[in-house]
Write a protein that holds these residues in place. Structure first.
Motif, PDB file in Angstrom:
ATOM      1  N   MET A 158       0.835  -1.177   0.000  1.00 32.80           N
ATOM      2  CA  MET A 158       0.000   0.000   0.000  1.00 32.80           C
ATOM      3  C   MET A 158       0.883   1.246   0.000  1.00 32.80           C
ATOM      4  O   MET A 158       1.803   1.361   0.792  1.00 32.80           O
ATOM      5  CB  MET A 158      -0.905  -0.031   1.230  1.00 32.80           C
ATOM      6  N   GLN A 159       0.581   2.174  -0.883  1.00 33.98           N
ATOM      7  CA  GLN A 159       1.364   3.399  -0.982  1.00 33.98           C
ATOM      8  C   GLN A 159       0.892   4.404   0.063  1.00 33.98           C
ATOM      9  O   GLN A 159      -0.304   4.589   0.274  1.00 33.98           O
ATOM     10  CB  GLN A 159       1.231   3.995  -2.371  1.00 33.98           C
ATOM     11  N   ARG A 160       1.835   5.041   0.726  1.00 31.97           N
ATOM     12  CA  ARG A 160       1.535   6.057   1.728  1.00 31.97           C
ATOM     13  C   ARG A 160       1.729   7.437   1.082  1.00 31.97           C
ATOM     14  O   ARG A 160       2.605   7.619   0.258  1.00 31.97           O
ATOM     15  CB  ARG A 160       2.470   5.912   2.926  1.00 31.97           C
ATOM     16  N   TYR A 161       0.899   8.379   1.477  1.00 25.70           N
ATOM     17  CA  TYR A 161       0.951   9.719   0.910  1.00 25.70           C
ATOM     18  C   TYR A 161       1.357  10.711   1.991  1.00 25.70           C
ATOM     19  O   TYR A 161       0.769  10.730   3.076  1.00 25.70           O
ATOM     20  CB  TYR A 161      -0.404  10.108   0.328  1.00 25.70           C
ATOM     21  N   GLU A 164     -13.982   9.273   1.421  1.00 22.94           N
ATOM     22  CA  GLU A 164     -12.754   9.817   0.832  1.00 22.94           C
ATOM     23  C   GLU A 164     -11.778  10.261   1.922  1.00 22.94           C
ATOM     24  O   GLU A 164     -10.588   9.948   1.874  1.00 22.94           O
ATOM     25  CB  GLU A 164     -13.106  10.995  -0.077  1.00 22.94           C
ATOM     26  N   ILE A 165     -12.268  10.980   2.920  1.00 25.62           N
ATOM     27  CA  ILE A 165     -11.402  11.470   4.000  1.00 25.62           C
ATOM     28  C   ILE A 165     -10.850  10.305   4.812  1.00 25.62           C
ATOM     29  O   ILE A 165      -9.654  10.284   5.136  1.00 25.62           O
ATOM     30  CB  ILE A 165     -12.159  12.456   4.913  1.00 25.62           C
ATOM     31  N   GLU A 166     -11.699   9.338   5.139  1.00 32.99           N
ATOM     32  CA  GLU A 166     -11.224   8.183   5.909  1.00 32.99           C
ATOM     33  C   GLU A 166     -10.141   7.431   5.142  1.00 32.99           C
ATOM     34  O   GLU A 166      -9.158   6.976   5.728  1.00 32.99           O
ATOM     35  CB  GLU A 166     -12.391   7.256   6.255  1.00 32.99           C
ATOM     36  N   ASN A 167     -10.302   7.311   3.828  1.00 34.49           N
ATOM     37  CA  ASN A 167      -9.298   6.647   3.000  1.00 34.49           C
ATOM     38  C   ASN A 167      -7.985   7.433   2.993  1.00 34.49           C
ATOM     39  O   ASN A 167      -6.908   6.867   3.130  1.00 34.49           O
ATOM     40  CB  ASN A 167      -9.828   6.454   1.573  1.00 34.49           C
ATOM     41  N   ALA A 192      -2.297   8.069   4.911  1.00 33.96           N
ATOM     42  CA  ALA A 192      -1.429   9.237   5.110  1.00 33.96           C
ATOM     43  C   ALA A 192      -0.178   8.878   5.892  1.00 33.96           C
ATOM     44  O   ALA A 192      -0.206   8.080   6.818  1.00 33.96           O
ATOM     45  CB  ALA A 192      -2.193  10.332   5.849  1.00 33.96           C
ATOM     46  N   GLN A 193       0.914   9.486   5.476  1.00 36.91           N
ATOM     47  CA  GLN A 193       2.159   9.424   6.236  1.00 36.91           C
ATOM     48  C   GLN A 193       2.348  10.834   6.782  1.00 36.91           C
ATOM     49  O   GLN A 193       2.814  11.730   6.079  1.00 36.91           O
ATOM     50  CB  GLN A 193       3.334   9.031   5.353  1.00 36.91           C
ATOM     51  N   VAL A 194       1.915  11.027   8.020  1.00 34.06           N
ATOM     52  CA  VAL A 194       1.942  12.358   8.614  1.00 34.06           C
ATOM     53  C   VAL A 194       3.376  12.702   9.014  1.00 34.06           C
ATOM     54  O   VAL A 194       4.030  11.947   9.720  1.00 34.06           O
ATOM     55  CB  VAL A 194       1.001  12.440   9.828  1.00 34.06           C
TER      56      VAL A 194
END
Length: 158
Positions: free
Chosen positions: A1-4, A64-67, A72-74
């Motif tokens: 899974m890619q982190r953003y 969308e927000i939950e996804n 997310a990579q905070v």
């Protein structure tokens, strides 16, 4: 899974929006649907159809927000040692070498980007050209209108 990548303030903004959607907007639209049902014939009830459409938008945005938050990579810029280099989350002041105009950008995640408030995505051409550079460096940014040369005047990690 890619982190953003996402800044801490971006995560907080999304969490606040999610809270508002779940605690205020969702219950209100459910109440609006219930009231519209009481008016009778649903086929020709514009209020009912508008409320159902609004409910679809709200539920879609919640998903969308939950996804986004789950992928997310905070990155908290305060936790990163100050190096003087342009990195994700920093604020950069640039000088356009052709026009002598200055501009300041904060490099943020894709979902946080908003050029109107000088927040640019880490994947934008300007940010990609700046990442890893230091104050005093000159960079060439490839834009649709041609190459633009900037000098990095100031890098702030705030």
């Amino acid at each position: 899974m890619q982190r953003y990548p996402m800044t801490l303030e971006g995560e907080i903004a999304l969490q606040n929006e999610l809270k508002d959607l779940k605690q205020h907007q969702r219950p209100k639209v459910i109440q609006d649907i219930a009231e519209a049902r009481e008016h009778g014939d649903l086929k020709e009830n514009a209020e009912y159809h508008a409320a159902r459409e609004q409910q679809g938008f709200i539920e879609g945005r919640i998903q969308e927000i939950e996804n986004k938050l789950s992928n997310a990579q905070v990155i908290n810029i305060q936790d990163i040692p100050k190096s003087g280099k342009v990195i994700f989350g920093c604020t950069v002041t640039l000088l356009n070498l052709e026009t002598d105009q200055g501009v300041t950008y904060k490099i943020v995640g894709e979902d946080e980007a908003n050029v109107k408030v000088n927040k640019i995505s880490v994947t934008s051409p300007i940010a990609r050209a700046l990442i890893g550079k230091e104050e005093g460096d000159e960079v060439v940014v490839k834009t649709p209108g041609g190459d633009v040369e900037y000098e990095i005047e100031l890098v702030e990690h705030k």
